[in-house]
Design an enzyme around this catalytic site. Structure first.
Site, PDB file in Angstrom:
ATOM      1  N   HIS A 198       7.569  10.098 -94.584  1.00 43.83           N
ATOM      2  CA  HIS A 198       8.278   9.053 -93.849  1.00 43.83           C
ATOM      3  C   HIS A 198       8.824   7.960 -94.764  1.00 43.83           C
ATOM      4  O   HIS A 198       9.552   7.062 -94.311  1.00 43.83           O
ATOM      5  CB  HIS A 198       7.342   8.450 -92.795  1.00 43.83           C
ATOM      6  CG  HIS A 198       8.050   7.831 -91.640  1.00 43.83           C
ATOM      7  ND1 HIS A 198       7.951   6.496 -91.323  1.00 43.83           N
ATOM      8  CD2 HIS A 198       8.895   8.364 -90.733  1.00 43.83           C
ATOM      9  CE1 HIS A 198       8.682   6.233 -90.254  1.00 43.83           C
ATOM     10  NE2 HIS A 198       9.269   7.341 -89.878  1.00 43.83           N
ATOM     11  N   HIS A 423      14.987  -0.040 -85.580  1.00 44.89           N
ATOM     12  CA  HIS A 423      14.281   1.045 -86.251  1.00 44.89           C
ATOM     13  C   HIS A 423      13.501   0.474 -87.432  1.00 44.89           C
ATOM     14  O   HIS A 423      12.746   1.169 -88.095  1.00 44.89           O
ATOM     15  CB  HIS A 423      15.273   2.119 -86.717  1.00 44.89           C
ATOM     16  CG  HIS A 423      14.614   3.384 -87.183  1.00 44.89           C
ATOM     17  ND1 HIS A 423      14.419   3.689 -88.509  1.00 44.89           N
ATOM     18  CD2 HIS A 423      14.102   4.420 -86.485  1.00 44.89           C
ATOM     19  CE1 HIS A 423      13.815   4.854 -88.612  1.00 44.89           C
ATOM     20  NE2 HIS A 423      13.602   5.325 -87.403  1.00 44.89           N
TER      21      HIS A 423
END
Length: 531
Positions: A198, A423
């Site tokens: 990630h 985000h």
């Protein structure tokens, strides 16, 4: 993932245009300066002489014909243009000392895309120097989109793609990158099930030195268009002259330690490059997560225990009693399984790390969590489509209904990004409930999950982390400040409005895998994930 060709409408300002604007600004400014001594003004040879009004622009009688027949007034000064397009270099200069940006957003006013805002293309602009090669660490990739962001003269430079080692990603990225011999792939090992790669980071090697960029956006078009994302851009670190120059935050040591844990031959060049450059001008701390079960000295090197240790070491004992009840804010775009109660992990293990100053403060500060409501998503610039990047699922939501008591709206009016769905992931601590000052601020790829931050096991003797994550921590001491001001110069560029606005009784957190058909979104669409 997609390989459809996309284009960007971002326009960069030429240096010559910037210089011309500066010259014009100076000329305009000097021509509008008025002397305090009144001097006669000759309109033409037949007109009477008028005296300059001593009150100048501030005169309140400028509409009085008797007054204006006798006195002249200077023309009103032009207001500074809000349409000036700053170059990437000017943006970096204006962002000092924090060098923290949001991504530019299509659909908001121009001025809010200038101050502390940067596009992908601007990060890679030729204005920063001659690029030699680069590396992109991320979760999602669109290779064509990525190459389009590089200036044409840099597109054939060596590019390393670091991604999560899965059957799907291996196949997709090999297919996407096969036409481009300059691209090398580096799969990151995922040794623990349900983990992801990630981390979102760039290595940009220039002829003049090495730059590190840590951010929150996937490398796909939709993440750089109408969302709120965070970016930290390091100075260009020059090549060393024989010494191992380190920052006061140990950034270089932590970055080497982080990259080494990939155990990847493709990263050996970058490890050597990092060791050869001077990081002494970097003033943020690196907070990373690496998959594994970390024990002994390694426990404090990654995840929330790394954050705990850093806060304990650098915030200072003198702040402990004064700020022990100061509120903490967590803001994120996804939520994992956190347990049956708040005390299972969130307000016990994780909050202990967030509240750490320099001793184990017993008092539990208020924890406020910012996560978009259904209404935030429905009215966003993208409408319900924004919810696809907020993957909180019904299975977890049903098991942890207690979490809604901590939730606050996504609201960013002062950055004109209330409708730019977040985000970005950030965590901060204010000095008090007025939120005028901060004790620290963290921007990271890590969402609110045990997979990202880690969970203690075996009677607190090991920390288990599933995913790769990376972030940077801002601590006032490293900027020669006692606290960060939110309003006074140099103000820390907070991404959202403070104090956070609590959910009302009618608000529901966005859950990605249920239908929303009661009201259309900002594009007139409904949301039905089963379609």
């Amino acid at each position: 993932m997609t390989t459809n060709k996309r284009t960007s409408s971002t326009v960069l300002t030429d240096d010559s245009e910037t210089k011309k604007r500066k010259k014009d600004d100076v000329t305009s400014s000097s021509s509008s300066t008025t002397s305090k001594e009144p001097t006669p003004t000759f309109l033409n040879e037949n007109s009477p002489v008028k005296k300059l009004c001593e009150y100048g622009e501030a005169c309140y009688r400028q509409k009085n014909p008797l007054h204006t027949a006798e006195y002249d007034h200077p023309p009103a000064r032009e207001k500074p243009s809000t349409n000036k397009h700053l170059s990437p270099i000017e943006k970096l200069e204006q962002s000092e000392p924090f060098r923290f940006f949001l991504t530019t957003v299509h659909g908001i006013s121009h001025i809010h895309n200038q101050s502390n805002a940067m596009s992908f293309k601007e990060i890679l602009s030729t204005q920063h120097g001659q690029l030699v090669r680069s590396a992109q660490f991320n979760y999602m990739f669109d290779i064509e989109f990525i190459l389009e962001q590089y200036p044409s003269e840099f597109r054939l430079k060596p590019l390393l793609i670091v991604y999560g080692d899965s059957r799907h990603d291996n196949h997709s990225l090999k297919l996407q990158s096969s036409p481009y011999p300059q691209i090398e792939l580096c799969p990151a090992r995922l040794d623990i099930p349900y983990g992801t790669h990630h981390t979102k980071m760039m290595f940009l090697l220039y002829e003049t030195g090495l730059r590190i960029v840590i951010h929150t956006a996937n490398l796909i078009e939709q993440d750089w268009k109408q969302k709120t994302q965070g970016i930290w851009i390091s100075p260009i670190c020059p090549k060393l002259n024989g010494t191992t120059e380190e920052s006061k935050t140990n950034f270089k040591k932590d970055l080497i330690q982080y990259v080494e844990r990939y155990r990847a031959k493709q990263l050996q060049f970058w490890l050597k490059t990092i060791t050869e450059h001077d990081f002494s001008n970097i003033n943020v701390h690196l907070i990373g997560s690496i998959p594994g079960r970390h024990t002994g000295p390694d426990m404090n090197k990654f995840g929330h225990l790394k954050l705990r240790q850093t806060l304990k070491t650098y915030i200072g004992l003198e702040n402990d009693a004064q700020y022990s009840s100061a509120p903490i804010v967590g803001q994120f775009s996804s939520i994992g399984s956190l347990g049956a109660t708040a005390n299972s992990w969130l307000t016990k293990e994780f909050l202990t790390s967030l509240k750490q100053l320099n001793s184990s403060a017993l008092e539990s500060p208020e924890l406020k969590l910012i996560y978009p409501s259904v209404e935030n998503v429905r009215t966003s610039l993208e409408g319900y489509m924004a919810g696809g990047s907020l993957p909180y699922n019904i299975q977890n939501a049903m098991k942890q209904g207690w979490l809604v008591n901590f939730f606050h709206q996504w609201k960013a009016d002062h950055r004109q990004r209330s409708r730019a769905s977040p985000h970005i992931k950030t965590y901060l601590r204010a000095t008090n409930d007025q939120y005028k000052q901060l004790l620290w601020f963290l921007v990271t790829s890590a969402n609110l999950s045990k997979a990202a931050w880690g969970v203690l096991e075996k009677n607190n003797t090991q920390l288990m982390i599933r995913s790769y994550e990376i972030g940077v921590l801002f601590i006032p001491k490293q900027f020669s400040q006692s606290v960060f001001s939110v309003s006074d110069s140099p103000a820390f560029p907070i991404p959202y409005d403070l104090p956070p606005v609590k959910y009302q009784s009618t608000d529901k957190p966005w859950v990605v895998d249920i239908a929303y058909k009661n009201q259309p979104d900002s594009h007139g669409n409904m949301w039905d994930p089963s379609d």
